[in-house]
Design an enzyme around this catalytic site. Structure first.
Site, PDB file in Angstrom:
ATOM      1  N   HIS A 140     -14.759  -6.511 -18.789  1.00 17.90           N
ATOM      2  CA  HIS A 140     -13.681  -7.446 -18.422  1.00 17.90           C
ATOM      3  C   HIS A 140     -12.879  -7.839 -19.671  1.00 17.90           C
ATOM      4  O   HIS A 140     -11.644  -7.824 -19.658  1.00 17.90           O
ATOM      5  CB  HIS A 140     -14.304  -8.682 -17.762  1.00 17.90           C
ATOM      6  CG  HIS A 140     -13.342  -9.806 -17.521  1.00 17.90           C
ATOM      7  ND1 HIS A 140     -12.715 -10.000 -16.314  1.00 17.90           N
ATOM      8  CD2 HIS A 140     -12.911 -10.791 -18.331  1.00 17.90           C
ATOM      9  CE1 HIS A 140     -11.921 -11.063 -16.406  1.00 17.90           C
ATOM     10  NE2 HIS A 140     -12.028 -11.566 -17.614  1.00 17.90           N
ATOM     11  N   GLU A 141     -13.572  -8.143 -20.743  1.00 15.52           N
ATOM     12  CA  GLU A 141     -12.872  -8.526 -21.973  1.00 15.52           C
ATOM     13  C   GLU A 141     -12.087  -7.342 -22.550  1.00 15.52           C
ATOM     14  O   GLU A 141     -10.970  -7.506 -23.041  1.00 15.52           O
ATOM     15  CB  GLU A 141     -13.860  -9.057 -23.021  1.00 15.52           C
ATOM     16  CG  GLU A 141     -14.639 -10.304 -22.594  1.00 15.52           C
ATOM     17  CD  GLU A 141     -13.741 -11.435 -22.095  1.00 15.52           C
ATOM     18  OE1 GLU A 141     -12.576 -11.495 -22.504  1.00 15.52           O
ATOM     19  OE2 GLU A 141     -14.203 -12.239 -21.273  1.00 15.52           O
TER      20      GLU A 141
ATOM     21  N   HIS B 290      -8.883  -6.980 -20.864  1.00 18.80           N
ATOM     22  CA  HIS B 290      -7.864  -7.895 -21.413  1.00 18.80           C
ATOM     23  C   HIS B 290      -7.179  -7.249 -22.619  1.00 18.80           C
ATOM     24  O   HIS B 290      -5.966  -7.315 -22.772  1.00 18.80           O
ATOM     25  CB  HIS B 290      -8.501  -9.207 -21.877  1.00 18.80           C
ATOM     26  CG  HIS B 290      -8.676 -10.216 -20.778  1.00 18.80           C
ATOM     27  ND1 HIS B 290      -7.669 -10.529 -19.894  1.00 18.80           N
ATOM     28  CD2 HIS B 290      -9.724 -10.991 -20.426  1.00 18.80           C
ATOM     29  CE1 HIS B 290      -8.099 -11.450 -19.044  1.00 18.80           C
ATOM     30  NE2 HIS B 290      -9.356 -11.749 -19.344  1.00 18.80           N
TER      31      HIS B 290
ATOM     32  N   GLU C 212      -6.411 -12.442 -14.889  1.00 18.90           N
ATOM     33  CA  GLU C 212      -7.873 -12.453 -14.732  1.00 18.90           C
ATOM     34  C   GLU C 212      -8.302 -11.480 -13.635  1.00 18.90           C
ATOM     35  O   GLU C 212      -9.235 -10.706 -13.803  1.00 18.90           O
ATOM     36  CB  GLU C 212      -8.375 -13.863 -14.397  1.00 18.90           C
ATOM     37  CG  GLU C 212      -8.332 -14.821 -15.567  1.00 18.90           C
ATOM     38  CD  GLU C 212      -9.100 -14.307 -16.773  1.00 18.90           C
ATOM     39  OE1 GLU C 212     -10.194 -13.747 -16.602  1.00 18.90           O
ATOM     40  OE2 GLU C 212      -8.580 -14.447 -17.896  1.00 18.90           O
TER      41      GLU C 212
END
Lengths: 278, 203
Positions: free
Chosen positions: A125-126, A129, A196
């Site tokens: 997930h990071e 980003h 997100e």
């Protein structure tokens, strides 16, 4: 998300048009520009510093590094720096201005709370980003919002006028800035929530296991309830908000940078279903 | 980075697009001649094994695809004598390991397996194909890793548990560049550490 971006864009255009009519704002814009640039370039260090995190190498955290290596390989990313914060609160964030220049940070609490697959989901997930350049997008999106806030706060300094005409102009400019600031604030938060979801989707694409991230989110939010502080990812995401003092107090979904966990988990479940059906 | 990629980033869909981009296994055939050069110019002989690393997907369909790959390799085993087995490493990634003394057969089998993944619609789960070499004089190990995401090869020369011989890697790059499409950006030369000391990445 495209609609949100478009609305922000229109809002900013109108804002600049009106401002330039009433105030000689060149100086302010210049200062703010430099300020934003500085934030953009030092955001990672700021974020790491505010979390008390330090960069770690592969000797110290071999498994974490190996995990990041493989995820980056799958995501087609150059390897970011890896940092660990000695905090009990389970959390993670990504910082840095570009793909080549980024850091992913996890807390000791996160490493202790999650199992391997869940941790992988959070790291993916990071990395999503980083891949989606969220720091840059959010910095750009919030630049004029910050400017509007500065006008609201310091605009009266320009109005100590030699004549009435310019004094009135400043009042209008301040009022317009106030409206712009409030509206853009809501829009930016909406944009952040979209990012997100996008990063969740990206994580699912990288790991092939949406359920792992879902269970990590549930675990983290369960722990978070016991911890009095707010989600620290908001600080990293990005320091664009550092100058806006409205930090807590005004709660509510409109002002939240992250979508509610239940909704994120629901969407991840849908992804899981899609994978099974294909 | 192209305009389209930038746009994808801004819209937040770049990750999905890149992580699910299909692989092109045709580049794998470049290894056939590389095997010859490695031995003739650098004294590196094949270790008689190569492997395909992939990450799994949590679905029944994917499990079926892996079964299909195994079936095809099983059939190939009878034809070419290339032995194969499955392996799951400490990081939860999966390997198809192929063993054969003839490098030509190894390349063909790795390509066959990769191609089957692509046909089953899971080319995007392929991480790397790894070909092993050894220098007879001092036993130094070196690998050519093909990254399916990048569509390029890079050298990997592990020495200890977590160290790599950068000089050797650059030498391999300079000799084989042109023959193989070598990844020019070294920040993408990801190590694939073996689970145990002195093992291959797939052991």
């Amino acid at each position: 998300m495209v609609l949100t971006m478009f609305l922000l864009f229109v809002l900013y255009i109108v804002f600049v048009a009106i401002l330039s009519r009433y105030m000689g704002l060149f100086g302010v814009v210049l200062v703010m520009g430099l300020f934003s640039l500085g934030q953009f370039f030092f955001s990672d260090r700021l974020a790491l510093y505010s979390m008390g995190a330090r960069r770690v190498d592969a000797d110290e955290y071999p498994r974490l590094h190996a995990m990041v290596d493989r995820l980056c390989q799958q995501a087609d990313l150059p390897k970011p720096d890896v940092a660990v914060a000695d905090t009990k609160m389970p959390n993670a964030f990504a910082a840095g201005r570009s793909q080549k220049n980024s850091t992913v940070c996890v807390t000791e609490g996160l490493l202790r709370t999650l199992d391997e697959a869940e941790l992988e989901g959070v790291m993916a997930h990071e990395l999503a980003h980083v891949k989606n350049r969220d720091v840059m997008v959010m910095t750009v999106a919030s630049f004029l919002s910050t400017l509007a806030f500065m006008v609201v706060r310091w605009g009266w300094l320009f109005g100590g006028g030699r004549n009435r005409q310019s004094g009135g102009g400043v009042v209008v400019a301040i009022l317009v800035s106030l409206v712009v600031w409030i509206v853009s604030f809501v829009l930016i938060r909406a944009l952040s929530r979209y990012r997100e979801y996008a990063a969740d989707r990206g994580a699912a694409a990288i790991t092939g296991r949406p359920s792992a991230l879902a269970s990590a989110l549930l675990k983290i939010s369960g722990r978070m309830k016991d911890v009095p502080d707010r989600d620290l990812r908001e600080q990293s995401e990005m320091n664009a908000f550092f100058v806006i003092p409205l930090r807590s107090g005004v709660v509510g979904r409109l002002f939240s940078t992250h979508p509610p966990t239940e909704k994120r988990v629901d969407r991840l479940r849908e992804l899981e279903g899609e994978m099974e059906r294909r | 980075m192209g305009l389209l990629d930038s746009l994808r980033s801004v819209l937040g869909v770049r990750t999905d697009a890149d992580a699910t981009r299909e692989a092109d296994p045709e580049d794998l055939f470049g290894m056939s001649t590389a095997y010859v050069t490695m031995e003739a110019d650098l004294d590196f002989v094949p270790v008689g094994a190569a492997a395909l690393c992939f990450s799994s997907v949590d679905s029944t369909d994917f499990a079926a695809a892996v079964d299909e790959v195994e079936a095809i390799l099983g059939a190939g085993e009878e034809e070419t004598g290339t032995a194969f087995h499955r392996h799951e490493d400490d990081h939860g990634y999966h390997w198809v390991v192929l063993e054969d003394d003839d490098p030509e057969d190894l390349v063909t089998s790795v390509h066959f397996a990769a191609d089957t993944f692509v046909e089953e619609g899971y080319g995007s789960r392929l991480l790397a194909a790894v070909f092993g070499f050894e220098r007879s004089r001092d036993g130094a190990r070196a690998y050519w890793v093909y990254s399916f995401r990048r569509g390029a090869y890079y050298p990997f020369a592990p020495t200890g548990r977590h160290e790599r011989d950068n000089r050797l890697e650059f030498k391999l790059q300079s000799v084989l560049d042109g023959e193989l499409g070598v990844e020019s950006d070294e920040s993408y030369w990801y190590p694939l550490w073996p689970d145990g000391p002195n093992g291959h990445p797939w052991e």
